[in-house]
Design a protein around this motif. Structure first.
Motif, PDB file in Angstrom:
ATOM      1  N   PRO A 130       0.802  -1.225   0.000  1.00  0.00           N
ATOM      2  CA  PRO A 130       0.000   0.000   0.000  1.00  0.00           C
ATOM      3  C   PRO A 130       0.836   1.275   0.000  1.00  0.00           C
ATOM      4  N   GLN A 131       2.062   1.196   0.527  1.00  0.00           N
ATOM      5  CA  GLN A 131       2.889   2.396   0.668  1.00  0.00           C
ATOM      6  C   GLN A 131       3.728   2.712  -0.559  1.00  0.00           C
ATOM      7  N   ASP A 132       3.718   1.847  -1.577  1.00  0.00           N
ATOM      8  CA  ASP A 132       4.526   2.093  -2.770  1.00  0.00           C
ATOM      9  C   ASP A 132       3.656   2.767  -3.830  1.00  0.00           C
ATOM     10  N   HIS A 133       3.919   4.052  -4.045  1.00  0.00           N
ATOM     11  CA  HIS A 133       3.117   4.826  -4.983  1.00  0.00           C
ATOM     12  C   HIS A 133       3.846   5.058  -6.305  1.00  0.00           C
ATOM     13  N   THR A 134       4.829   4.208  -6.592  1.00  0.00           N
ATOM     14  CA  THR A 134       5.517   4.266  -7.875  1.00  0.00           C
ATOM     15  C   THR A 134       4.493   4.222  -9.010  1.00  0.00           C
ATOM     16  N   VAL A 135       4.660   5.109  -9.980  1.00  0.00           N
ATOM     17  CA  VAL A 135       3.786   5.107 -11.151  1.00  0.00           C
ATOM     18  C   VAL A 135       4.385   4.184 -12.199  1.00  0.00           C
ATOM     19  N   LEU A 136       3.600   3.239 -12.658  1.00  0.00           N
ATOM     20  CA  LEU A 136       4.085   2.266 -13.627  1.00  0.00           C
ATOM     21  C   LEU A 136       4.359   2.927 -14.969  1.00  0.00           C
ATOM     22  N   GLU A 137       5.449   2.465 -15.615  1.00  0.00           N
ATOM     23  CA  GLU A 137       5.846   2.993 -16.912  1.00  0.00           C
ATOM     24  C   GLU A 137       6.104   1.852 -17.882  1.00  0.00           C
ATOM     25  N   THR A 138       5.962   2.170 -19.150  1.00  0.00           N
ATOM     26  CA  THR A 138       6.284   1.197 -20.183  1.00  0.00           C
ATOM     27  C   THR A 138       7.736   0.735 -20.021  1.00  0.00           C
ATOM     28  N   GLY A 139       7.944  -0.562 -20.069  1.00  0.00           N
ATOM     29  CA  GLY A 139       9.284  -1.119 -19.915  1.00  0.00           C
ATOM     30  C   GLY A 139       9.557  -1.693 -18.539  1.00  0.00           C
ATOM     31  N   MET A 140       8.683  -1.454 -17.567  1.00  0.00           N
ATOM     32  CA  MET A 140       8.869  -2.061 -16.260  1.00  0.00           C
ATOM     33  C   MET A 140       8.474  -3.536 -16.310  1.00  0.00           C
ATOM     34  N   VAL A 141       9.159  -4.342 -15.512  1.00  0.00           N
ATOM     35  CA  VAL A 141       8.853  -5.772 -15.392  1.00  0.00           C
ATOM     36  C   VAL A 141       8.604  -6.057 -13.919  1.00  0.00           C
ATOM     37  N   LEU A 142       7.541  -6.792 -13.629  1.00  0.00           N
ATOM     38  CA  LEU A 142       7.228  -7.085 -12.236  1.00  0.00           C
ATOM     39  C   LEU A 142       6.545  -8.429 -12.106  1.00  0.00           C
ATOM     40  N   THR A 143       6.402  -8.849 -10.873  1.00  0.00           N
ATOM     41  CA  THR A 143       5.674 -10.072 -10.570  1.00  0.00           C
ATOM     42  C   THR A 143       4.362  -9.703  -9.904  1.00  0.00           C
ATOM     43  N   LEU A 144       3.351 -10.510 -10.170  1.00  0.00           N
ATOM     44  CA  LEU A 144       2.101 -10.467  -9.418  1.00  0.00           C
ATOM     45  C   LEU A 144       2.099 -11.704  -8.540  1.00  0.00           C
ATOM     46  N   GLU A 145       1.994 -11.513  -7.214  1.00  0.00           N
ATOM     47  CA  GLU A 145       2.207 -12.643  -6.294  1.00  0.00           C
ATOM     48  C   GLU A 145       1.190 -12.631  -5.158  1.00  0.00           C
ATOM     49  N   PRO A 146      -0.077 -12.908  -5.464  1.00  0.00           N
ATOM     50  CA  PRO A 146      -1.061 -12.989  -4.387  1.00  0.00           C
ATOM     51  C   PRO A 146      -0.863 -14.238  -3.541  1.00  0.00           C
ATOM     52  N   SER A 147      -1.212 -14.131  -2.276  1.00  0.00           N
ATOM     53  CA  SER A 147      -1.153 -15.281  -1.369  1.00  0.00           C
ATOM     54  C   SER A 147      -2.397 -15.289  -0.498  1.00  0.00           C
ATOM     55  N   ILE A 148      -2.759 -16.458  -0.039  1.00  0.00           N
ATOM     56  CA  ILE A 148      -3.995 -16.595   0.737  1.00  0.00           C
ATOM     57  C   ILE A 148      -3.824 -17.701   1.764  1.00  0.00           C
ATOM     58  N   GLU A 149      -4.426 -17.515   2.924  1.00  0.00           N
ATOM     59  CA  GLU A 149      -4.406 -18.544   3.961  1.00  0.00           C
ATOM     60  C   GLU A 149      -5.590 -19.479   3.743  1.00  0.00           C
ATOM     61  N   VAL A 150      -5.306 -20.755   3.558  1.00  0.00           N
ATOM     62  CA  VAL A 150      -6.356 -21.746   3.349  1.00  0.00           C
ATOM     63  C   VAL A 150      -6.936 -22.196   4.686  1.00  0.00           C
ATOM     64  N   SER A 151      -6.043 -22.395   5.633  1.00  0.00           N
ATOM     65  CA  SER A 151      -6.409 -22.766   6.993  1.00  0.00           C
ATOM     66  C   SER A 151      -5.292 -22.285   7.896  1.00  0.00           C
ATOM     67  N   PRO A 152      -5.482 -22.255   9.203  1.00  0.00           N
ATOM     68  CA  PRO A 152      -4.418 -21.762  10.076  1.00  0.00           C
ATOM     69  C   PRO A 152      -3.091 -22.468   9.830  1.00  0.00           C
ATOM     70  N   GLY A 153      -2.073 -21.673   9.459  1.00  0.00           N
ATOM     71  CA  GLY A 153      -0.747 -22.221   9.216  1.00  0.00           C
ATOM     72  C   GLY A 153      -0.556 -22.816   7.841  1.00  0.00           C
ATOM     73  N   ARG A 154      -1.580 -22.741   6.973  1.00  0.00           N
ATOM     74  CA  ARG A 154      -1.487 -23.305   5.633  1.00  0.00           C
ATOM     75  C   ARG A 154      -1.822 -22.231   4.603  1.00  0.00           C
ATOM     76  N   THR A 155      -0.888 -22.029   3.660  1.00  0.00           N
ATOM     77  CA  THR A 155      -0.979 -20.942   2.695  1.00  0.00           C
ATOM     78  C   THR A 155      -0.869 -21.477   1.278  1.00  0.00           C
ATOM     79  N   LEU A 156      -1.461 -20.742   0.330  1.00  0.00           N
ATOM     80  CA  LEU A 156      -1.205 -20.946  -1.088  1.00  0.00           C
ATOM     81  C   LEU A 156      -0.713 -19.633  -1.677  1.00  0.00           C
TER      82      LEU A 156
END
Length: 388
Positions: free
Chosen positions: A333-359
Motif C-alpha cells: 500500500p505504501q509504494d506509490h511508484t507510477v508504472l511505466e512502459t518497460g517495467m517488469v514485475l511479478t504479481l504474487e497474491p497469497s492466501i491462507e487456506v487454513s491456520p498455518g497453511r498458505t497458497l
C-alpha cells in the motif's frame, strides 16, 4: 525455443550511460561510485559467477560525461576487456596493505572536482561491497569531495527495461515453464521433497538455464507453511499441495514465478483458494498499465484475497524483476511508484487456506504502452493433479 543473442550490442550500454548521466546532472552529481554486482554489470556487461567470492572488491566510477571507468582486480582484466569498457584500472588482489583503495581514491579524485559530489546507491536493496574500514578510509582520502546518496539515479534507469532486456527475462520464463511442465515426471506420492527439488533444478538446466540461483517451495496437506524453506526429506503424501518457486538465470536475467500441484484430488477449500488466487492476479493484470500506481495493484488484489483487510503476512503481493530476483518496487500500500512502459514485475497474491497453511501464486509480466503482457506462460486455470 530460439534464445535471444547473448549479451548486448555496445549501443545498449551507451544508452544506459547517457540515461543515468542525465539524471546525475539533474541531481548535481559529479560521479557515481558503484560496487554492487548488478550495477557494475548493468553499465559494463561484465557477467561472471566470480562475485560469489567475497574476497576482492570491484567497482566502476561513472563520470557525469564520458564513459565509465572500471577499477577492478587484475584477475578480471581479460573478461572486462571483452566488454565495451576501454578504461580498465587494475591492481593485484588480494592485497592486505592496499586492496585497490588507492586506485579507487585516485580515480574518484580525478573524475570529481574539488567540492564534488559522488553518488553511491544508498536506498533499499543496495549495499556498498567494501569493508566498512575501506569506506571510512576512502572518505578520509578524497579531500573535500563527498560521498552521498545517488538520488536513486541508478534505480530509476534500471527500472525501465529495454526490449532486449525483456526478451532475456521472457527467455528465462520459458525455460522455467518447460521445467514446470516436467514436474509430473518427478513428483508423486512417496517421493521426498528434497528429491523433487534436486531433479527440478536438473530439468531447469537441461531446458537452458545457466544456473538456478533460487529455488524454494513447500508441500503440506491443503497448503504449505511458508514459501522460503529449503527442501526436506519428507515424502509427498496424498492431499498435499506442492509448490515450487524458481528464480533461474539465463544470460544474466532472472525469472521468478511459481506453480502449484495437488497430490491426488484436492479438497474443495484448496480448489476454491487456488481459484481466488488466479482471480486476484487476473484483476491486477487487467489493471496494470502505464500511469497506474503500484499501490493500486495491491488494493485490487487484496480486495479479492481479504476483502480489503490487507491481511497478507508475506508483506507484499509482488515486486520488480530483472538482473536481480527482486528489484525496485514492492506491491504494498505504501509504494506509490507510477508504472511505466518497460517495467517488469511479478504479481504474487497469497492466501491462507487454513491456520498455518498458505497458497501462493506468482506470474511475471511486462508493461507495454497498451497494458500488461505475460512473460511467464499463465498457470493452469484449475489446480493440476499429480498421481498418487
Amino acid at each position: 525455443m530460439t534464445f535471444p543473442q547473448r549479451g548486448f550490442p555496445d549501443q545498449e550500454f551507451h544508452t544506459r550511460v547517457r540515461n543515468v548521466q542525465k539524471l546525475m546532472e539533474n541531481a548535481g552529481l559529479d560521479a557515481l561510485f558503484l560496487t554492487m554486482e548488478a550495477d557494475v554489470r548493468y553499465f559494463t556487461g561484465f557477467l561472471t559467477r566470480f562475485w560469489e567470492s567475497p574476497t576482492r572488491p570491484w567497482s566502476i566510477v561513472m563520470p557525469r560525461s564520458g564513459d565509465p571507468i572500471a577499477v577492478i582486480p587484475s584477475i578480471g582484466t581479460h573478461l572486462m576487456g571483452q566488454c565495451w569498457i576501454k578504461d580498465i584500472r587494475t591492481w593485484r588482489a588480494p592485497d592486505y596493505e592496499d586492496d585497490g583503495l588507492s586506485l579507487m581514491v585516485d580515480t574518484l579524485c580525478e573524475i570529481a572536482p574539488d567540492g564534488g559530489q559522488i553518488g553511491v546507491p544508498s536506498g533499499l536493496e543496495t549495499h556498498i561491497r567494501l569493508p566498512r574500514s575501506s569506506i571510512i578510509e576512502i572518505e578520509s582520502r578524497i579531500g573535500n569531495r563527498s560521498l552521498r546518496d545517488d538520488a536513486q539515479c541508478v534505480r530509476r534507469v534500471r527500472s525501465i527495461k529495454s526490449n532486449a532486456e525483456i526478451a532475456k527475462i521472457e527467455a528465462a520464463c520459458s525455460i522455467a515453464h518447460r521445467a514446470f511442465e516436467r514436474v509430473p515426471e518427478i513428483a508423486r506420492a512417496g517421493v521426498p521433497l528434497e528429491r523433487v527439488f534436486r531433479e527440478f533444478q536438473a530439468h531447469c538446466l537441461c531446458e537452458g538455464a545457466d544456473w538456478v540461483s533460487y529455488l524454494a517451495g513447500g508441500a503440506g496437506p491443503g497448503g504449505y507453511g511458508d514459501v522460503i524453506s529449503p527442501a526436506t526429506q519428507t515424502p509427498l503424501n496424498a492431499g498435499d499441495v506442492l509448490m515450487l518457486d524458481t528464480g533461474l538465470v539465463h544470460d544474466g536475467y532472472f525469472c521468478d514465478f511459481d506453480r502449484n500441484w495437488s497430490v491426488g484430488t484436492a479438497d474443495p477449500a484448496t480448489e476454491a483458494a487456488y481459484e481466488k488466487l488466479l482471480e486476484a492476479a487476473d484483476i491486477a493484470f487487467e489493471k496494470t498499465q502505464p500511469g497506474c500506481s503500484v499501490s493500486t495493484l495491491f488494493d485490487v488484489m487484496d480486495d479479492v484475497l481479504s476483502g480489503g483487510a490487507a491481511g497478507v503476512d508475506a508483506g507484499r503481493l509482488g515486486h520488480g524483476l530483472g538482473m536481480q530476483l527482486t528489484e525496485g518496487l514492492s506491491i504494498i500500500p505504501q509504494d506509490h511508484t507510477v508504472l511505466e512502459t518497460g517495467m517488469v514485475l511479478t504479481l504474487e497474491p497469497s492466501i491462507e487456506v487454513s491456520p498455518g497453511r498458505t497458497l501462493v501464486h506468482e506470474e511475471n509480466i511486462a508493461i507495454t504502452s497498451n497494458g500488461a503482457r505475460y512473460l511467464s506462460p499463465p498457470a493452469p486455470r484449475s489446480l493440476p493433479v499429480l498421481e498418487l
